[in-house]
Design a protein around this motif. Structure first.
Motif, PDB file in Angstrom:
ATOM      1  N   LEU A   1       0.819  -1.217   0.000  1.00 15.33           N
ATOM      2  CA  LEU A   1       0.000   0.000   0.000  1.00 15.33           C
ATOM      3  C   LEU A   1       0.850   1.264   0.000  1.00 15.33           C
ATOM      4  CD1 LEU A   1      -3.183  -0.462   2.247  1.00 15.33           C
ATOM      5  CD2 LEU A   1      -3.046   0.004  -0.190  1.00 15.33           C
ATOM      6  N   TRP A   2       1.986   1.254   0.703  1.00 12.34           N
ATOM      7  CA  TRP A   2       2.841   2.436   0.727  1.00 12.34           C
ATOM      8  C   TRP A   2       3.542   2.651  -0.607  1.00 12.34           C
ATOM      9  CZ3 TRP A   2       2.442   6.471   3.525  1.00 12.34           C
ATOM     10  CH2 TRP A   2       2.044   6.405   4.864  1.00 12.34           C
ATOM     11  N   ARG A   3       3.744   1.594  -1.406  1.00 12.82           N
ATOM     12  CA  ARG A   3       4.387   1.748  -2.713  1.00 12.82           C
ATOM     13  C   ARG A   3       3.407   2.179  -3.799  1.00 12.82           C
ATOM     14  NH1 ARG A   3       8.000  -3.855  -2.456  1.00 12.82           N
ATOM     15  NH2 ARG A   3       9.699  -3.028  -1.160  1.00 12.82           N
ATOM     16  N   ASP A   4       2.130   1.914  -3.589  1.00 12.44           N
ATOM     17  CA  ASP A   4       1.122   2.306  -4.571  1.00 12.44           C
ATOM     18  C   ASP A   4       0.995   3.832  -4.576  1.00 12.44           C
ATOM     19  OD1 ASP A   4      -1.250   1.484  -6.340  1.00 12.44           O
ATOM     20  OD2 ASP A   4      -2.191   2.812  -4.864  1.00 12.44           O
ATOM     21  N   LYS A   5       1.040   4.448  -5.743  1.00 13.05           N
ATOM     22  CA  LYS A   5       1.103   5.908  -5.829  1.00 13.05           C
ATOM     23  C   LYS A   5      -0.173   6.590  -5.354  1.00 13.05           C
ATOM     24  CE  LYS A   5       5.249   5.710  -7.372  1.00 13.05           C
ATOM     25  NZ  LYS A   5       6.355   6.022  -6.438  1.00 13.05           N
ATOM     26  N   LEU A   6      -1.303   5.910  -5.432  1.00 11.23           N
ATOM     27  CA  LEU A   6      -2.536   6.454  -4.878  1.00 11.23           C
ATOM     28  C   LEU A   6      -2.720   6.037  -3.428  1.00 11.23           C
ATOM     29  CD1 LEU A   6      -4.886   5.787  -7.929  1.00 11.23           C
ATOM     30  CD2 LEU A   6      -4.081   8.022  -7.143  1.00 11.23           C
TER      31      LEU A   6
ATOM     32  N   ALA B   1     -10.383  -7.043   1.621  1.00  8.76           N
ATOM     33  CA  ALA B   1     -11.065  -6.118   2.526  1.00  8.76           C
ATOM     34  C   ALA B   1     -10.442  -6.119   3.913  1.00  8.76           C
ATOM     35  CB  ALA B   1     -12.550  -6.500   2.603  1.00  8.76           C
ATOM     36  N   GLY B   2     -10.299  -7.297   4.496  1.00  9.95           N
ATOM     37  CA  GLY B   2      -9.774  -7.376   5.866  1.00  9.95           C
ATOM     38  C   GLY B   2      -8.342  -6.930   5.983  1.00  9.95           C
ATOM     39  N   HIS B   3      -7.475  -7.405   5.083  1.00  9.69           N
ATOM     40  CA  HIS B   3      -6.054  -7.076   5.169  1.00  9.69           C
ATOM     41  C   HIS B   3      -5.797  -5.591   4.917  1.00  9.69           C
ATOM     42  CE1 HIS B   3      -4.538 -11.051   5.873  1.00  9.69           C
ATOM     43  NE2 HIS B   3      -5.135 -11.548   4.810  1.00  9.69           N
ATOM     44  N   SER B   4      -6.504  -4.998   3.973  1.00 13.78           N
ATOM     45  CA  SER B   4      -6.261  -3.585   3.667  1.00 13.78           C
ATOM     46  C   SER B   4      -6.672  -2.692   4.829  1.00 13.78           C
ATOM     47  CB  SER B   4      -7.010  -3.171   2.394  1.00 13.78           C
ATOM     48  OG  SER B   4      -8.411  -3.245   2.573  1.00 13.78           O
ATOM     49  N   ILE B   5      -7.795  -3.019   5.480  1.00 14.47           N
ATOM     50  CA  ILE B   5      -8.225  -2.231   6.631  1.00 14.47           C
ATOM     51  C   ILE B   5      -7.265  -2.430   7.802  1.00 14.47           C
ATOM     52  CG2 ILE B   5     -10.077  -1.811   8.282  1.00 14.47           C
ATOM     53  CD1 ILE B   5     -10.657  -0.891   5.415  1.00 14.47           C
ATOM     54  N   ALA B   6      -6.726  -3.652   7.947  1.00 14.37           N
ATOM     55  CA  ALA B   6      -5.750  -3.903   9.016  1.00 14.37           C
ATOM     56  C   ALA B   6      -4.497  -3.058   8.804  1.00 14.37           C
ATOM     57  CB  ALA B   6      -5.395  -5.380   9.068  1.00 14.37           C
ATOM     58  N   VAL B   7      -4.041  -2.945   7.542  1.00 16.04           N
ATOM     59  CA  VAL B   7      -2.881  -2.099   7.233  1.00 16.04           C
ATOM     60  C   VAL B   7      -3.198  -0.641   7.562  1.00 16.04           C
ATOM     61  CG1 VAL B   7      -1.428  -1.198   5.372  1.00 16.04           C
ATOM     62  CG2 VAL B   7      -1.943  -3.642   5.483  1.00 16.04           C
ATOM     63  N   GLN B   8      -4.386  -0.203   7.175  1.00 19.90           N
ATOM     64  CA  GLN B   8      -4.793   1.168   7.459  1.00 19.90           C
ATOM     65  C   GLN B   8      -4.819   1.417   8.961  1.00 19.90           C
ATOM     66  OE1 GLN B   8      -8.524   2.196   5.624  1.00 19.90           O
ATOM     67  NE2 GLN B   8      -8.714   4.146   6.703  1.00 19.90           N
ATOM     68  N   ASN B   9      -5.432   0.508   9.713  1.00 19.31           N
ATOM     69  CA  ASN B   9      -5.499   0.672  11.164  1.00 19.31           C
ATOM     70  C   ASN B   9      -4.113   0.683  11.796  1.00 19.31           C
ATOM     71  OD1 ASN B   9      -8.280   0.817  11.258  1.00 19.31           O
ATOM     72  ND2 ASN B   9      -8.575  -1.354  11.646  1.00 19.31           N
ATOM     73  N   PHE B  10      -3.236  -0.176  11.310  1.00 15.07           N
ATOM     74  CA  PHE B  10      -1.880  -0.243  11.850  1.00 15.07           C
ATOM     75  C   PHE B  10      -1.185   1.111  11.747  1.00 15.07           C
ATOM     76  CE2 PHE B  10       2.683  -0.800  10.937  1.00 15.07           C
ATOM     77  CZ  PHE B  10       3.092  -1.414  12.116  1.00 15.07           C
ATOM     78  N   ASN B  11      -1.254   1.716  10.580  1.00 11.75           N
ATOM     79  CA  ASN B  11      -0.595   3.000  10.374  1.00 11.75           C
ATOM     80  C   ASN B  11      -1.262   4.119  11.167  1.00 11.75           C
ATOM     81  OD1 ASN B  11       1.593   2.845   8.037  1.00 11.75           O
ATOM     82  ND2 ASN B  11      -0.037   1.415   7.537  1.00 11.75           N
TER      83      ASN B  11
END
Length: 441
Positions: free
Chosen positions: A233-238, A359-369
């Motif tokens: 997610l951090w490497r994706d430009k959006l 869905a689950g993994h992306s929200i977990a990454v968001q919550n982590f940050n």
């Protein structure tokens, strides 16, 4: 919107309302126990810590079972934390150490919230197509903010002299002594009932029928995979821009909640039950901003970045506010700017997370940050309090930091678009999980 979406909103509303009301009750309990001033931000810190520690595991949990059932189970953990807080004086600890039981209890609620969140937000991407994500998020964020308004107001009301006296006078079962002796204890029992209402709506949420590949169960591999998902997610430009903005916003929002309570006490001379209402006032603006943001198309989400700079600048006007009309107007504007710029960013991040991961993994990454930033910003705020910096000095530092970081994010986004002129064309893609098998190296 589908029926399941409204059930999710109802469950989220009551669960979030209880979280925020319990925070106010916990502060009241700390004050009742003569806890140190730095303990108040530390209970917020302990709540956020669960999101960071469990981030690698809760995404897999959310994608392993129907998300309504996950929400029910994790809401039950919140109920247990609420009841543990109620039992603070019955665990055999010395009176001077009971304040740590309060912190541990709110941390347990944080564990439930950390596991609840990927299911709550992840199911939205399962129910709604990309073109409805901004609208769906505006409803969810707006309702979440309404729950924050009512949560802090209800929490403040429950510990107020008039209502707490009435609650303490209730004797529902004359033959059974509940051991409710203080306003904070009465408030905590009422809040536990609100969690039970949320649990009822959790049980009604239908299975969306979306199935994910069998989730990894080895803890070490889960941590390695999670690190890979964070990098994706951090490497994706959006993804990196929306993730940076939401990370800043939630860290700033959690700190601002504490700042406003302390500012109300020091500058406006308000007790806790009245100072907590100030956060509710700010949240009215956030609701309005979130609702207005629902009109913004997903492919226009990045256009709201300058509003974040404005929010940081407006915060720096707080030291000049003394009159009630100015205080309320200022807080509503701050809330409105925050709600308007975070909803499109949240929708864009969920969209990119759904396309790249799940869905689950992306929200977990968001919550982590986001929660990692809450830990950092709340810890810095606690340090400034320990150093006895004036609250208005802290406010100026805080507002300058938010505005300055948002300017840097805007420059970062501008450079991304210069290097990739067709970047916005990938917004709205219906692909799913394209980077789930990413390189772990």
């Amino acid at each position: 919107m589908r029926r399941g979406f409204y059930l999710i909103m109802a469950a989220q509303f009551f669960s979030s309302l209880a979280d925020n009301a319990l925070f106010i009750a916990a502060i009241a309990l700390i004050q009742q126990l003569d806890g140190p001033a730095w303990m108040t931000p530390m209970i917020k810190w302990s709540f956020a810590l669960s999101y960071v520690v469990l981030a690698a595991f809760v995404g897999a949990l959310a994608d392993s079972f129907p998300k309504g059932r996950v929400m029910f189970a994790t809401n039950t953990i919140k109920v247990c934390g609420c009841l543990l807080m109620f039992m603070y004086a019955n665990l055999g600890m010395a009176e001077g150490h009971q304040v740590y039981v309060v912190a541990m209890a709110y941390a347990l609620v944080g564990i439930g919230a950390a596991a609840y969140s990927p299911a709550k937000y992840g199911i939205i991407t399962e129910l709604l197509p990309p073109e409805q994500l901004v609208k769906g998020n505006s409803w969810i964020e707006g309702l979440t903010v309404v729950s924050i308004i009512l949560g802090v107001v209800v929490g403040g009301a429950l510990i107020s002299p008039k209502i707490s006296t009435w609650l303490l006078g209730i004797d529902p079962i004359p033959s059974i002594t509940l051991g409710v002796d203080t306003p904070a204890e009465a408030a905590i029992l009422v809040i536990a009932l609100v969690y039970l209402v949320a649990a009822f709506f959790n049980l009604l949420i239908p299975d969306t029928g979306v199935a994910y590949p069998r989730q990894q169960r080895n803890p070490v591999r889960l941590v390695v995979e999670f690190g890979c998902f964070v990098r994706t997610l951090w490497r994706d430009k959006l993804g990196q821009i929306s993730l940076a903005v939401t990370t800043l916003f939630w860290g700033a929002g959690a700190t601002l909640q504490l700042i406003v309570i302390e500012w109300g006490r020091v500058q406006l001379g308000l007790p806790l039950n009245k100072a907590s209402i100030l956060m509710g006032v700010a949240s009215f603006g956030t609701v309005a901003g979130a609702m207005l943001a629902g009109r913004i198309a997903l492919h226009k989400a990045l256009s709201v970045l300058p509003v974040g700079v404005g929010m940081g600048l407006v915060v720096m006007l707080m030291p000049f506010a003394y009159e009630k009309w100015f205080v309320y107007t200022l807080l509503i504007v701050i809330g409105g700017l925050g709600g308007f710029f975070v909803v499109p960013m949240n929708a864009l991040l969920q969209h990119r997370g759904h396309v790249l991961l799940s869905a689950g993994h992306s929200i977990a990454v968001q919550n982590f940050n986001e929660q990692l930033n809450i830990l950092l910003m709340v810890a810095v705020y606690s340090l400034m309090l320990a150093l006895k910096l004036p609250i208005n000095t802290i406010i100026v530092i805080f507002g300058s930091l938010v505005a300055g970081i948002m300017v840097l994010i805007m420059l970062w986004n501008k450079r991304n678009h210069q290097l990739h002129p067709d970047l916005d064309q990938v917004i709205g893609s219906r692909a799913h999980g394209t980077a789930l098998r990413c390189d772990h190296g």
